[in-house]
Scaffold this motif. Structure first.
Motif, PDB file in Angstrom:
ATOM      1  N   ALA A   1      76.786  67.426  13.807  1.00 28.96           N
ATOM      2  CA  ALA A   1      77.692  68.204  14.659  1.00 28.96           C
ATOM      3  C   ALA A   1      78.138  67.436  15.905  1.00 28.96           C
ATOM      4  O   ALA A   1      79.299  67.521  16.313  1.00 28.96           O
ATOM      5  CB  ALA A   1      77.009  69.505  15.071  1.00 28.96           C
ATOM      6  N   LEU A   2      77.219  66.671  16.483  1.00 26.17           N
ATOM      7  CA  LEU A   2      77.575  65.964  17.724  1.00 26.17           C
ATOM      8  C   LEU A   2      78.657  64.923  17.470  1.00 26.17           C
ATOM      9  O   LEU A   2      79.652  64.837  18.195  1.00 26.17           O
ATOM     10  CB  LEU A   2      76.342  65.276  18.309  1.00 26.17           C
ATOM     11  N   ARG A   3      78.449  64.170  16.386  1.00 26.97           N
ATOM     12  CA  ARG A   3      79.433  63.140  16.078  1.00 26.97           C
ATOM     13  C   ARG A   3      80.786  63.784  15.715  1.00 26.97           C
ATOM     14  O   ARG A   3      81.848  63.308  16.127  1.00 26.97           O
ATOM     15  CB  ARG A   3      78.942  62.274  14.926  1.00 26.97           C
TER      16      ARG A   3
ATOM     17  N   ASP B   1      91.640  65.590   8.866  1.00 20.03           N
ATOM     18  CA  ASP B   1      91.254  64.167   8.921  1.00 20.03           C
ATOM     19  C   ASP B   1      89.751  64.003   9.097  1.00 20.03           C
ATOM     20  O   ASP B   1      89.126  63.107   8.514  1.00 20.03           O
ATOM     21  CB  ASP B   1      91.970  63.457  10.082  1.00 20.03           C
ATOM     22  N   ALA B   2      89.161  64.882   9.926  1.00 21.29           N
ATOM     23  CA  ALA B   2      87.725  64.739  10.228  1.00 21.29           C
ATOM     24  C   ALA B   2      86.861  65.042   9.017  1.00 21.29           C
ATOM     25  O   ALA B   2      85.692  64.670   8.972  1.00 21.29           O
ATOM     26  CB  ALA B   2      87.345  65.681  11.381  1.00 21.29           C
TER      27      ALA B   2
ATOM     28  N   GLU C   1      71.011  75.079  19.179  1.00 25.34           N
ATOM     29  CA  GLU C   1      69.806  74.539  18.520  1.00 25.34           C
ATOM     30  C   GLU C   1      69.985  74.384  17.013  1.00 25.34           C
ATOM     31  O   GLU C   1      69.049  74.565  16.235  1.00 25.34           O
ATOM     32  CB  GLU C   1      68.581  75.385  18.865  1.00 25.34           C
ATOM     33  N   ARG C   2      71.189  74.049  16.595  1.00 18.29           N
ATOM     34  CA  ARG C   2      71.450  73.759  15.192  1.00 18.29           C
ATOM     35  C   ARG C   2      72.288  72.484  15.132  1.00 18.29           C
ATOM     36  O   ARG C   2      73.454  72.477  15.540  1.00 18.29           O
ATOM     37  CB  ARG C   2      72.201  74.924  14.518  1.00 18.29           C
ATOM     38  N   LYS C   3      71.688  71.421  14.585  1.00 24.57           N
ATOM     39  CA  LYS C   3      72.327  70.096  14.654  1.00 24.57           C
ATOM     40  C   LYS C   3      73.480  69.909  13.692  1.00 24.57           C
ATOM     41  O   LYS C   3      74.335  69.062  13.886  1.00 24.57           O
ATOM     42  CB  LYS C   3      71.278  69.013  14.325  1.00 24.57           C
ATOM     43  N   ARG C   4      73.493  70.711  12.602  1.00 23.36           N
ATOM     44  CA  ARG C   4      74.494  70.459  11.566  1.00 23.36           C
ATOM     45  C   ARG C   4      75.758  71.303  11.714  1.00 23.36           C
ATOM     46  O   ARG C   4      76.749  71.069  11.048  1.00 23.36           O
ATOM     47  CB  ARG C   4      73.876  70.740  10.179  1.00 23.36           C
ATOM     48  N   HIS C   5      75.705  72.315  12.576  1.00 24.23           N
ATOM     49  CA  HIS C   5      76.794  73.289  12.611  1.00 24.23           C
ATOM     50  C   HIS C   5      77.709  73.109  13.822  1.00 24.23           C
ATOM     51  O   HIS C   5      77.420  72.343  14.728  1.00 24.23           O
ATOM     52  CB  HIS C   5      76.217  74.704  12.604  1.00 24.23           C
ATOM     53  N   PHE C   6      78.809  73.838  13.799  1.00 21.63           N
ATOM     54  CA  PHE C   6      79.703  73.866  14.969  1.00 21.63           C
ATOM     55  C   PHE C   6      80.289  75.263  15.092  1.00 21.63           C
ATOM     56  O   PHE C   6      80.322  76.033  14.129  1.00 21.63           O
ATOM     57  CB  PHE C   6      80.818  72.818  14.849  1.00 21.63           C
ATOM     58  N   ARG C   7      80.755  75.572  16.324  1.00 24.14           N
ATOM     59  CA  ARG C   7      81.395  76.867  16.564  1.00 24.14           C
ATOM     60  C   ARG C   7      82.804  76.649  17.076  1.00 24.14           C
ATOM     61  O   ARG C   7      83.047  75.776  17.907  1.00 24.14           O
ATOM     62  CB  ARG C   7      80.612  77.689  17.592  1.00 24.14           C
ATOM     63  N   ILE C   8      83.701  77.497  16.554  1.00 22.98           N
ATOM     64  CA  ILE C   8      85.095  77.511  17.004  1.00 22.98           C
ATOM     65  C   ILE C   8      85.346  78.861  17.652  1.00 22.98           C
ATOM     66  O   ILE C   8      84.952  79.888  17.098  1.00 22.98           O
ATOM     67  CB  ILE C   8      86.029  77.372  15.778  1.00 22.98           C
ATOM     68  N   SER C   9      86.017  78.890  18.801  1.00 23.30           N
ATOM     69  CA  SER C   9      86.445  80.174  19.350  1.00 23.30           C
ATOM     70  C   SER C   9      87.908  80.398  18.998  1.00 23.30           C
ATOM     71  O   SER C   9      88.778  79.561  19.299  1.00 23.30           O
ATOM     72  CB  SER C   9      86.280  80.207  20.875  1.00 23.30           C
ATOM     73  N   LEU C  10      88.157  81.530  18.373  1.00 28.29           N
ATOM     74  CA  LEU C  10      89.524  81.867  17.942  1.00 28.29           C
ATOM     75  C   LEU C  10      90.344  82.466  19.071  1.00 28.29           C
ATOM     76  O   LEU C  10      91.431  82.996  18.836  1.00 28.29           O
ATOM     77  CB  LEU C  10      89.466  82.836  16.756  1.00 28.29           C
TER      78      LEU C  10
ATOM     79  N   LEU D   1      86.497  64.874  17.054  1.00 27.10           N
ATOM     80  CA  LEU D   1      87.612  65.775  17.360  1.00 27.10           C
ATOM     81  C   LEU D   1      88.038  65.619  18.817  1.00 27.10           C
ATOM     82  O   LEU D   1      89.237  65.589  19.128  1.00 27.10           O
ATOM     83  CB  LEU D   1      87.206  67.228  17.096  1.00 27.10           C
ATOM     84  N   ALA D   2      87.049  65.496  19.697  1.00 23.09           N
ATOM     85  CA  ALA D   2      87.353  65.421  21.142  1.00 23.09           C
ATOM     86  C   ALA D   2      88.202  64.193  21.456  1.00 23.09           C
ATOM     87  O   ALA D   2      89.062  64.226  22.353  1.00 23.09           O
ATOM     88  CB  ALA D   2      86.057  65.410  21.952  1.00 23.09           C
ATOM     89  N   ALA D   3      87.974  63.128  20.689  1.00 19.98           N
ATOM     90  CA  ALA D   3      88.758  61.906  20.917  1.00 19.98           C
ATOM     91  C   ALA D   3      90.237  62.171  20.667  1.00 19.98           C
ATOM     92  O   ALA D   3      91.102  61.431  21.149  1.00 19.98           O
ATOM     93  CB  ALA D   3      88.254  60.794  20.006  1.00 19.98           C
ATOM     94  N   ARG D   4      90.527  63.233  19.899  1.00 20.38           N
ATOM     95  CA  ARG D   4      91.932  63.596  19.648  1.00 20.38           C
ATOM     96  C   ARG D   4      92.272  64.934  20.335  1.00 20.38           C
ATOM     97  O   ARG D   4      93.146  65.669  19.897  1.00 20.38           O
ATOM     98  CB  ARG D   4      92.192  63.650  18.144  1.00 20.38           C
ATOM     99  N   SER D   5      91.545  65.229  21.399  1.00 18.58           N
ATOM    100  CA  SER D   5      91.814  66.391  22.266  1.00 18.58           C
ATOM    101  C   SER D   5      91.632  67.741  21.585  1.00 18.58           C
ATOM    102  O   SER D   5      92.272  68.728  21.957  1.00 18.58           O
ATOM    103  CB  SER D   5      93.230  66.321  22.868  1.00 18.58           C
ATOM    104  N   VAL D   6      90.779  67.777  20.566  1.00  8.91           N
ATOM    105  CA  VAL D   6      90.419  69.067  19.954  1.00  8.91           C
ATOM    106  C   VAL D   6      88.947  69.299  20.285  1.00  8.91           C
ATOM    107  O   VAL D   6      88.096  68.473  19.971  1.00  8.91           O
ATOM    108  CB  VAL D   6      90.627  69.029  18.421  1.00  8.91           C
ATOM    109  N   PHE D   7      88.675  70.414  20.941  1.00 11.30           N
ATOM    110  CA  PHE D   7      87.326  70.636  21.450  1.00 11.30           C
ATOM    111  C   PHE D   7      86.669  71.825  20.761  1.00 11.30           C
ATOM    112  O   PHE D   7      87.195  72.938  20.786  1.00 11.30           O
ATOM    113  CB  PHE D   7      87.370  70.864  22.962  1.00 11.30           C
ATOM    114  N   VAL D   8      85.511  71.549  20.136  1.00 10.59           N
ATOM    115  CA  VAL D   8      84.694  72.611  19.531  1.00 10.59           C
ATOM    116  C   VAL D   8      83.302  72.514  20.145  1.00 10.59           C
ATOM    117  O   VAL D   8      82.981  71.544  20.820  1.00 10.59           O
ATOM    118  CB  VAL D   8      84.591  72.456  17.993  1.00 10.59           C
ATOM    119  N   MET D   9      82.483  73.520  19.901  1.00 11.55           N
ATOM    120  CA  MET D   9      81.098  73.468  20.393  1.00 11.55           C
ATOM    121  C   MET D   9      80.188  72.939  19.303  1.00 11.55           C
ATOM    122  O   MET D   9      80.113  73.537  18.220  1.00 11.55           O
ATOM    123  CB  MET D   9      80.631  74.860  20.786  1.00 11.55           C
ATOM    124  N   PRO D  10      79.489  71.840  19.582  1.00 16.71           N
ATOM    125  CA  PRO D  10      78.519  71.370  18.588  1.00 16.71           C
ATOM    126  C   PRO D  10      77.361  72.353  18.480  1.00 16.71           C
ATOM    127  O   PRO D  10      76.969  72.982  19.475  1.00 16.71           O
ATOM    128  CB  PRO D  10      78.054  70.029  19.156  1.00 16.71           C
TER     129      PRO D  10
END
Ligand SMILES: Cc1ncc(COP(=O)(O)O)c(C=O)c1O
Length: 391
Positions: free
Chosen positions: A342-344, A388-389, A363-372, A349-358
């Motif tokens: 998730a961190l990577r 692309d990601a 406390e979950r390394k594999r997942h991510f959260r998106i706010s709609l 995404l952040a390098a292309r100005s798209v920001f999500v929460m790792p």
């Protein structure tokens, strides 16, 4: 010289991943840059709801000299909410069961203060909202983090049972759940409350249930919402208007006592909320928000538009191989990062100005959260970058 109290040090340590993300990550540095697609915190990215603005504008004009005097749990607010909540949940709330608060944050802190003592253990869900643990630490309480069952993120009753010790005094349930969007069924909640009854008997102390329900009205299914307050008398409900109005900076919420609570205990809690809220440092909502309660009842973010955004993102991401949890409520989407890091993924995404929460923030390394709460336009701009990601 030691400056910070031990409990503040503990709270700061619990909150460190969020503080780092907010202040020091790529997101922290670039979130306000032009063209950023912000899917992180549940903040608004469009102009506020017209119904909210109109109500506030009307109520700002004083109608008497006491208009902006100290406000506590005002009788009009409590009466209105007791009636509305009784209809919504099919329970008989009375005005005295409702303590008006500055959003869910203050209602949660009030619940902790009302029924817990220093050193008491509180079971909280993981993944889950990232403030429970630090709030507990700040109150000299002990968070006991219990995983939800994967891959569906249902309540894991065996894990909850195993986590209960003679010091357990509360279990926090959050439905609709942040970050997964799961809404727990009556059967799951019934099984949990059966467990809490027998565990309370076993440890010879009552385990309270805090039902954290700020997303209660943000659901995509037509199934009726079941609050644990209808199943377990020792339930306190916290609610916030910050989500349904998408205006978390205008603080309004409440703590409600389950009407099923035995009368002597119900009276004790009712009698204490006023003084306890004062002793906590005035956790009542501002005057303007109290006057607005009735008019805001019918104001809501556009749930159809939200469902459209959910479907657009969910179907696109699934088509590119992302493993997502289809949310039944909230304005979040939760899924597994491609390649499970998730961190990577968040950095890519952040390098292309798209920001999500790792998921590390939950406390979950594999997942991510998106706010709609991101705009539809941000979603369209970001989708090719998500595609692309996944490659
Ligand atoms: C699960 C959960 N509980 C409580 C809160 C606090 O809500 P508020 O800021 O409206 O008080 C939030 C906010 O994000 C939340 O997600």
């Amino acid at each position: 010289m030691k400056v910070l109290s031990q409990r503040s040090q503990n709270a700061v340590a619990e909150f460190a991943p969020i503080a780092d993300f907010f202040l020091r990550s790529t997101y922290g540095e670039a979130r306000n840059a032009a063209g950023a697609c912000d899917f992180t915190f549940g903040n608004p990215h469009e102009m506020p709801l017209a119904g909210l603005v109109k109500t506030l504008a009307q109520n700002v004009h004083p109608q008497n000299p006491e208009w902006f005097a100290y406000k506590t749990s005002e009788p009009e607010s409590r009466t209105f909410i007791a009636d509305a909540l009784s209809r919504e949940l099919g329970l008989d709330f009375e005005p005295e069961d409702i303590a008006m608060t500055q959003g869910a944050f203050a209602a949660i802190a009030l619940a902790f203060r009302l029924v817990l003592d220093a050193g008491d253990e509180v079971v909280i869900p993981v993944p889950g909202w990232f403030c429970y643990a630090s709030m507990l630490r700040a109150a000299d309480l002990v968070p006991v983090k219990v995983g939800l069952s994967e891959p569906d993120f249902d309540l894991d009753l065996e894990a909850i049972e195993a986590a209960i010790t003679p010091r357990t005094r509360m279990v926090v349930v959050n439905s609709p759940h942040n970050p997964t969007g799961r809404v727990y069924s009556r059967e799951q909640l019934q099984a949990l409350t059966d467990l809490l009854n027998s565990a309370s008997n076993r440890i010879d102390a009552r385990i309270w249930l805090l039902s954290d329900e700020p997303y209660r009205r943000i659901r995509f299914t037509s199934a009726p919402f079941v609050s644990p307050a209808a199943l377990y008398p020792w339930t306190l409900i916290d609610y916030s208007y910050g989500k349904v109005l998408l205006a978390p900076g205008q603080r309004l919420g409440y703590l409600a006592i389950s009407p099923l609570l035995p009368n002597d205990q119900r009276d004790e809690l009712r009698g204490a909320t006023f003084s306890v809220q004062m002793s906590m440092g005035w956790t009542f909502p501002d005057a303007l928000m109290q006057y607005s309660v009735a008019s805001l009842e019918s104001v809501s973010i556009d749930l159809d538009a939200l469902a459209e955004k959910r479907d657009r993102m969910l179907h696109s991401l699934e088509q590119w191989g992302y493993r997502m949890v289809p949310p039944e409520g909230t304005f979040y989407l939760w899924g597994e990062a491609p390649k499970g890091d998730a961190l990577r993924f968040a950095e890519t995404l952040a390098a292309r100005s798209v920001f999500v929460m790792p998921g590390t923030l939950f406390e979950r390394k594999r997942h991510f959260r998106i706010s709609l709460t991101a705009t539809a336009e941000m979603i369209e701009r970001a989708l090719p970058i998500f595609r692309d990601a996944a490659k």
